[in-house]
Design a protein around this motif. Sequence first.
Motif, short mmCIF file in Angstrom:
data_model
loop_
_atom_site.label_atom_id
_atom_site.label_comp_id
_atom_site.label_asym_id
_atom_site.label_seq_id
_atom_site.Cartn_x
_atom_site.Cartn_y
_atom_site.Cartn_z
N ALA A 95 6.02 -11.02 -10.09
CA ALA A 95 7.03 -10.49 -11.01
C ALA A 95 7.49 -9.09 -10.63
O ALA A 95 8.28 -8.47 -11.36
CB ALA A 95 6.46 -10.47 -12.44
N LEU A 96 7.04 -8.59 -9.48
CA LEU A 96 7.33 -7.22 -9.08
C LEU A 96 8.32 -7.17 -7.92
O LEU A 96 8.45 -8.13 -7.16
CB LEU A 96 6.04 -6.51 -8.67
N ASP A 97 9.00 -6.04 -7.77
CA ASP A 97 9.87 -5.82 -6.62
C ASP A 97 9.04 -5.84 -5.34
O ASP A 97 7.84 -5.51 -5.35
CB ASP A 97 10.59 -4.47 -6.73
N VAL A 98 9.68 -6.16 -4.23
CA VAL A 98 8.96 -6.32 -2.96
C VAL A 98 8.24 -5.03 -2.57
O VAL A 98 7.09 -5.06 -2.12
CB VAL A 98 9.93 -6.76 -1.85
N SER A 99 8.90 -3.89 -2.73
CA SER A 99 8.27 -2.63 -2.34
C SER A 99 7.04 -2.33 -3.20
O SER A 99 6.04 -1.80 -2.71
CB SER A 99 9.28 -1.47 -2.46
N ILE A 100 7.10 -2.70 -4.48
CA ILE A 100 5.96 -2.49 -5.37
C ILE A 100 4.86 -3.51 -5.09
O ILE A 100 3.67 -3.21 -5.24
CB ILE A 100 6.41 -2.60 -6.85
N GLN A 101 5.24 -4.71 -4.66
CA GLN A 101 4.24 -5.72 -4.31
C GLN A 101 3.27 -5.18 -3.27
O GLN A 101 2.05 -5.33 -3.40
CB GLN A 101 4.93 -6.97 -3.76
N ASN A 106 -2.08 -3.47 -1.59
CA ASN A 106 -2.93 -2.48 -0.92
C ASN A 106 -3.95 -1.91 -1.89
O ASN A 106 -5.10 -1.62 -1.50
CB ASN A 106 -2.07 -1.36 -0.33
N LEU A 107 -3.56 -1.73 -3.16
CA LEU A 107 -4.51 -1.25 -4.16
C LEU A 107 -5.64 -2.26 -4.34
O LEU A 107 -6.82 -1.88 -4.39
CB LEU A 107 -3.78 -1.03 -5.50
N LEU A 108 -5.30 -3.54 -4.43
CA LEU A 108 -6.33 -4.57 -4.59
C LEU A 108 -7.29 -4.59 -3.40
O LEU A 108 -8.51 -4.73 -3.57
CB LEU A 108 -5.67 -5.94 -4.77
N LYS A 109 -6.76 -4.43 -2.21
CA LYS A 109 -7.61 -4.40 -1.02
C LYS A 109 -8.51 -3.17 -1.01
O LYS A 109 -9.70 -3.25 -0.68
CB LYS A 109 -6.74 -4.43 0.24
#
Length: 354
Positions: free
Chosen positions: A198-204, A209-212
């Motif tokens: 549901a997020l923009d590509v740049s925010i994805q 990266n945060l999850l990793k």
Amino acid sequence: MTDIAVTQTEQPVVLRVKGLKKYFPVRSGFFNRSRKWIKAVDNVSFEVYAGETLALVGESGCGKTTTGRLILRAHMPTDGEIEIHDGDQVWMMQALNHKDLQKSRRSAQMIFQDPFMSLSPRMTVLEIISEPLILNGMSDRNQREKRVRELLTLVGLPQMYLNRYPHAFSGGQRQRISIARALALNPRLIVADEPVSALDVSIQAQILNLLKDLQQALGISYLFISHDLRVVAHISDRVAVMYVGKIAEIGATYDIFSRPMHPYTEALLSAIPEPDPHLESDEIILEGEVADPSDPPSGCLFHPRCRYAQDVCKTDVPELRQVAGDGQQPRWVACHFAEDLQLRGTQIQSREEL
């Protein structure tokens, strides 16, 4: 019920799913009786290990979201076993009563697809993230606020956002709040259901990266549910491909992408868009419709759409079996001709190089 180990690893098991089934009744007639069943999830087995990400992929309606909800008991399974391991504690999710189910939330949490719908608009960030802490016995307000501040820092949000409401944030910020809430009880496993779709590509990319980073820092395991194979290539260690409620193929991400062994996986990979607009598309267009889970075809569920199908595919159901793949980790494929087919993959970097 099939008991399989989908990989060879020294890491301990965090999640073990055995023969998981979920059948929904289709009711009709004057007395609203159940005439047939929708087999949303049908005999699914896999494992997730400590510190790894297993991606569950497939078309819409294949049963991947239902599988995620079954694991955390948002739905009650029709049959099968779900084990969540947290140190010496093993939660048999299908057998838990309400009290023990609430206790199990300390070990496993969920991140939902839509961060706006999953956050109460009437609660502040402090209240949203504090809620699981309150439900699990943290009665001291100062202690809760300290923990919430730590979580906001962990997910990259300023602590001054503590008393704001969800409408004041962007989609990416709201998803960070959802992640902070999921981390509040230090779970071993997080089921992430389309967390960036549901997020923009740049925010994805930022959220992935945060999850990793969180996985590396905290040792969390993810069951990452997605239909976007580009996202899956970026975050997952292994991939399980689902088709009409069943597992079609499981293997290491690099192996699955570079050499698929199930025709359905090959078709999914061919649909990944190329970044170069001048390249001619070689997408495999599947004929026919996705099989009806309430009235599935005989034999292999994929055979009506498979260009490699033979007579045996129309009559015999292929078992999910271990095959000799090219990679170091074993492959599991539900196809009669997995070893004979030379299917086309796509070249990706390994996760460590991404």
